[in-house]
Design an enzyme around this catalytic site. Structure first.
Site, PDB file in Angstrom:
ATOM      1  N   GLY A  65       0.841  -5.052   0.979  1.00  0.00           N
ATOM      2  CA  GLY A  65      -0.358  -5.167   0.153  1.00  0.00           C
ATOM      3  C   GLY A  65      -0.093  -5.875  -1.170  1.00  0.00           C
ATOM      4  O   GLY A  65      -1.004  -6.488  -1.738  1.00  0.00           O
TER       5      GLY A  65
ATOM      6  N   ALA B 127       0.859  -1.184   0.000  1.00  0.00           N
ATOM      7  CA  ALA B 127       0.000   0.000   0.000  1.00  0.00           C
ATOM      8  C   ALA B 127       0.897   1.238   0.000  1.00  0.00           C
ATOM      9  O   ALA B 127       2.074   1.166   0.382  1.00  0.00           O
ATOM     10  CB  ALA B 127      -0.900  -0.012   1.224  1.00  0.00           C
TER      11      ALA B 127
ATOM     12  N   GLU C 103       4.822  -5.023   7.251  1.00  0.00           N
ATOM     13  CA  GLU C 103       4.106  -3.903   7.884  1.00  0.00           C
ATOM     14  C   GLU C 103       4.572  -3.630   9.304  1.00  0.00           C
ATOM     15  O   GLU C 103       4.524  -2.504   9.793  1.00  0.00           O
ATOM     16  CB  GLU C 103       2.583  -4.179   7.876  1.00  0.00           C
ATOM     17  CG  GLU C 103       1.932  -4.126   6.495  1.00  0.00           C
ATOM     18  CD  GLU C 103       1.936  -5.462   5.756  1.00  0.00           C
ATOM     19  OE1 GLU C 103       2.703  -6.371   6.139  1.00  0.00           O
ATOM     20  OE2 GLU C 103       1.158  -5.583   4.797  1.00  0.00           O
TER      21      GLU C 103
ATOM     22  N   GLU D 239      -0.433  -9.377  -0.375  1.00  0.00           N
ATOM     23  CA  GLU D 239      -1.843  -9.665  -0.087  1.00  0.00           C
ATOM     24  C   GLU D 239      -2.676  -9.745  -1.365  1.00  0.00           C
ATOM     25  O   GLU D 239      -3.543 -10.613  -1.499  1.00  0.00           O
ATOM     26  CB  GLU D 239      -2.395  -8.591   0.863  1.00  0.00           C
ATOM     27  CG  GLU D 239      -1.795  -8.712   2.265  1.00  0.00           C
ATOM     28  CD  GLU D 239      -2.125  -7.529   3.164  1.00  0.00           C
ATOM     29  OE1 GLU D 239      -1.788  -6.394   2.788  1.00  0.00           O
ATOM     30  OE2 GLU D 239      -2.725  -7.739   4.228  1.00  0.00           O
TER      31      GLU D 239
HETATM   32  N1  CAA Z   1       4.610   3.266  -0.632  1.00  0.00           N
HETATM   33  C1  CAA Z   1       5.006   4.412  -1.169  1.00  0.00           C
HETATM   34  N2  CAA Z   1       6.189   4.573  -1.820  1.00  0.00           N
HETATM   35  C2  CAA Z   1       6.973   3.497  -1.922  1.00  0.00           C
HETATM   36  C3  CAA Z   1       6.630   2.266  -1.372  1.00  0.00           C
HETATM   37  C4  CAA Z   1       5.375   2.157  -0.705  1.00  0.00           C
HETATM   38  N3  CAA Z   1       4.920   0.993  -0.196  1.00  0.00           N
HETATM   39  N4  CAA Z   1       7.633   1.377  -1.615  1.00  0.00           N
HETATM   40  C5  CAA Z   1       8.567   2.059  -2.292  1.00  0.00           C
HETATM   41  N5  CAA Z   1       8.172   3.347  -2.486  1.00  0.00           N
HETATM   42  C6  CAA Z   1       8.910   4.416  -3.150  1.00  0.00           C
HETATM   43  C7  CAA Z   1      10.083   4.907  -2.333  1.00  0.00           C
HETATM   44  O1  CAA Z   1       9.670   5.819  -1.365  1.00  0.00           O
HETATM   45  C8  CAA Z   1      10.949   5.504  -3.393  1.00  0.00           C
HETATM   46  O2  CAA Z   1      10.428   6.762  -3.770  1.00  0.00           O
HETATM   47  P1  CAA Z   1      11.439   8.040  -3.919  1.00  0.00           P
HETATM   48  O3  CAA Z   1      12.285   7.682  -5.110  1.00  0.00           O
HETATM   49  O4  CAA Z   1      10.499   9.169  -4.186  1.00  0.00           O
HETATM   50  O5  CAA Z   1      12.214   8.140  -2.658  1.00  0.00           O
HETATM   51  C9  CAA Z   1      10.744   4.580  -4.584  1.00  0.00           C
HETATM   52  O6  CAA Z   1       9.492   3.911  -4.362  1.00  0.00           O
HETATM   53  C10 CAA Z   1      11.825   3.534  -4.700  1.00  0.00           C
HETATM   54  O7  CAA Z   1      11.903   2.828  -3.452  1.00  0.00           O
HETATM   55  P2  CAA Z   1      13.286   2.570  -2.660  1.00  0.00           P
HETATM   56  O8  CAA Z   1      14.244   3.685  -2.925  1.00  0.00           O
HETATM   57  O9  CAA Z   1      12.948   2.295  -1.253  1.00  0.00           O
HETATM   58  O10 CAA Z   1      13.786   1.258  -3.423  1.00  0.00           O
HETATM   59  P3  CAA Z   1      14.776   0.117  -2.850  1.00  0.00           P
HETATM   60  O11 CAA Z   1      15.085  -0.717  -4.037  1.00  0.00           O
HETATM   61  O12 CAA Z   1      15.889   0.719  -2.084  1.00  0.00           O
HETATM   62  O13 CAA Z   1      13.878  -0.708  -1.818  1.00  0.00           O
HETATM   63  C11 CAA Z   1      11.902  -1.879  -1.094  1.00  0.00           C
HETATM   64  C12 CAA Z   1      12.794  -1.472  -2.286  1.00  0.00           C
HETATM   65  C13 CAA Z   1      12.656  -2.872  -0.208  1.00  0.00           C
HETATM   66  C14 CAA Z   1      10.655  -2.550  -1.694  1.00  0.00           C
HETATM   67  C15 CAA Z   1      11.524  -0.631  -0.274  1.00  0.00           C
HETATM   68  O14 CAA Z   1      11.025   0.364  -1.153  1.00  0.00           O
HETATM   69  C16 CAA Z   1      10.461  -0.874   0.764  1.00  0.00           C
HETATM   70  O15 CAA Z   1      10.761  -1.432   1.805  1.00  0.00           O
HETATM   71  N6  CAA Z   1       9.193  -0.443   0.502  1.00  0.00           N
HETATM   72  C17 CAA Z   1       8.132  -0.530   1.462  1.00  0.00           C
HETATM   73  C18 CAA Z   1       7.637  -1.966   1.657  1.00  0.00           C
HETATM   74  C19 CAA Z   1       6.540  -2.001   2.700  1.00  0.00           C
HETATM   75  O16 CAA Z   1       6.747  -1.684   3.846  1.00  0.00           O
HETATM   76  N7  CAA Z   1       5.304  -2.389   2.266  1.00  0.00           N
HETATM   77  C20 CAA Z   1       4.164  -2.458   3.146  1.00  0.00           C
HETATM   78  C21 CAA Z   1       3.315  -1.208   2.973  1.00  0.00           C
HETATM   79  S1  CAA Z   1       1.986  -1.090   4.124  1.00  0.00           S
HETATM   80  C22 CAA Z   1       0.779  -2.139   3.521  1.00  0.00           C
HETATM   81  O17 CAA Z   1       0.918  -2.722   2.461  1.00  0.00           O
HETATM   82  C23 CAA Z   1      -0.464  -2.242   4.364  1.00  0.00           C
HETATM   83  C24 CAA Z   1      -1.433  -3.276   3.925  1.00  0.00           C
HETATM   84  O18 CAA Z   1      -1.394  -4.407   4.389  1.00  0.00           O
HETATM   85  C25 CAA Z   1      -2.515  -2.977   2.999  1.00  0.00           C
END
Ligand code: CAA
Length: 262
Positions: free
Chosen positions: A113, A70, A136, A116
């Site tokens: 998400g 998400a 998460e 999921e």
């Molecule tokens: N939401 C919003 N933006 C996101 C994102 C997310 N879930 N995941 C990545 N991005 C964005 C980053 O902020 C970044 O944007 P900027 O260039 O503007 O800074 C861009 O995408 C590239 O991401 P990274 O620089 O972080 O890329 P990376 O290769 O270094 O890392 C990753 C990749 C490990 C997937 C890392 O991006 C990450 O950990 N993302 C979040 C994963 C996460 O926590 N997901 C759970 C979300 S909550 C949820 O899903 C709730 C639910 O159950 C419904």
């Protein structure tokens, strides 16, 4: 119904034979699933679901990411009341109501998400690069789109506790070992493999496919006796279909059946 008239910003949609293909396309945010993207996705899935020309759907992402979850930035500042009032996850929930099978084709990250949504699909083909996970916990929340329920039903309590409480990502092989996915292929083959599977399913009689999916999903919600009863009713119901008559006649006449999907 044609998909062509609908303007889509975050997903790409096309049809190949009887397979509807949907590709998440928000590469600048690793396909983070914001509410607009999810509305587009769910609406497009539902259009294919009601399109008689479609028998199966394939949902895929990019070459290195299916979806990173998400949209954290979009929801970071929200209050609990705002989250509940918007209830964006109700849109996600409509995926489980689709009648036709959906195959997820996953390369790279399928996190939060993203994982999921993959688990809401009916089959999963993963490339070798696929990385699943429910991270998460690392951002102060828990899975909100079914992760605690669907992962637990597939992997069991011990594994689900470990993966959700640590947020540890896991590779395609671990996902295969726990029965979360159907097959691992080289990344270059993920979509082709999913399409081949979808084509086989799309060529089966549509009513039987849909009722088989319905009956299998029921197994997650009912005691065995109720599930068996439900299955038997759907089995008998199929004797109202033209394809049951055709399928059984074709068997006896030793020829290929010609399905009417009715
Ligand atoms: N939401 C919003 N933006 C996101 C994102 C997310 N879930 N995941 C990545 N991005 C964005 C980053 O902020 C970044 O944007 P900027 O260039 O503007 O800074 C861009 O995408 C590239 O991401 P990274 O620089 O972080 O890329 P990376 O290769 O270094 O890392 C990753 C990749 C490990 C997937 C890392 O991006 C990450 O950990 N993302 C979040 C994963 C996460 O926590 N997901 C759970 C979300 S909550 C949820 O899903 C709730 C639910 O159950 C419904």
């Amino acid at each position: 119904m044609s998909q062509a008239a609908t303007p889509l910003n975050y997903i790409q949609v096309h049809q190949l034979d009887r397979v509807g293909v949907l590709q998440l396309h928000r590469p600048e945010a690793l396909n983070a699933l914001n509410p607009d993207l999810m509305k587009e996705l769910v609406t497009s899935l539902e259009r294919f679901d009601t399109d008689e020309q479609i028998g199966c759907m394939v949902l895929t992402g990019g070459e290195t990411v299916f979806a990173a979850g998400a949209d954290i930035k979009q929801m970071a500042g929200a209050s609990a009341i705002e989250m509940m009032a918007a209830n964006d996850l109700a849109v996600w929930d409509r995926i489980r109501l689709l009648k036709k099978p959906v195959i997820a084709a996953i390369n790279g990250y399928a996190l939060g998400g993203g994982c999921e949504v993959a688990m809401m699909c009916d089959l999963i083909i993963a490339g070798e690069s696929a990385r699943f996970g429910q991270p998460e916990i690392n951002i102060g929340v828990i899975p909100g789109a079914g992760g605690t329920q669907r992962l637990t039903r597939v992997a069991g309590k011990a594994k689900a506790m470990e993966l959700i409480l640590t947020g540890r990502p896991f590779k395609a092989q671990e996902a295969l070992d726990m029965g979360l996915i159907n097959k691992i292929v080289p990344d270059s083959q993920t979509i082709a493999e999913a399409m081949a599977l979808a084509k086989i399913i799309a060529e089966k009689p549509a009513m039987a496919v849909q009722l088989a999916k319905k009956a299998i999903l029921k197994a997650f919600e009912t005691p065995l006796e109720d599930g068996l009863d439900y299955e038997r009713h759907l089995f008998y119901l199929l004797f109202a279909s033209a394809d049951q008559k055709e399928g059984m006649r074709a068997f006896q006449e030793k020829r290929a059946a010609v399905w009417k999907n009715a």
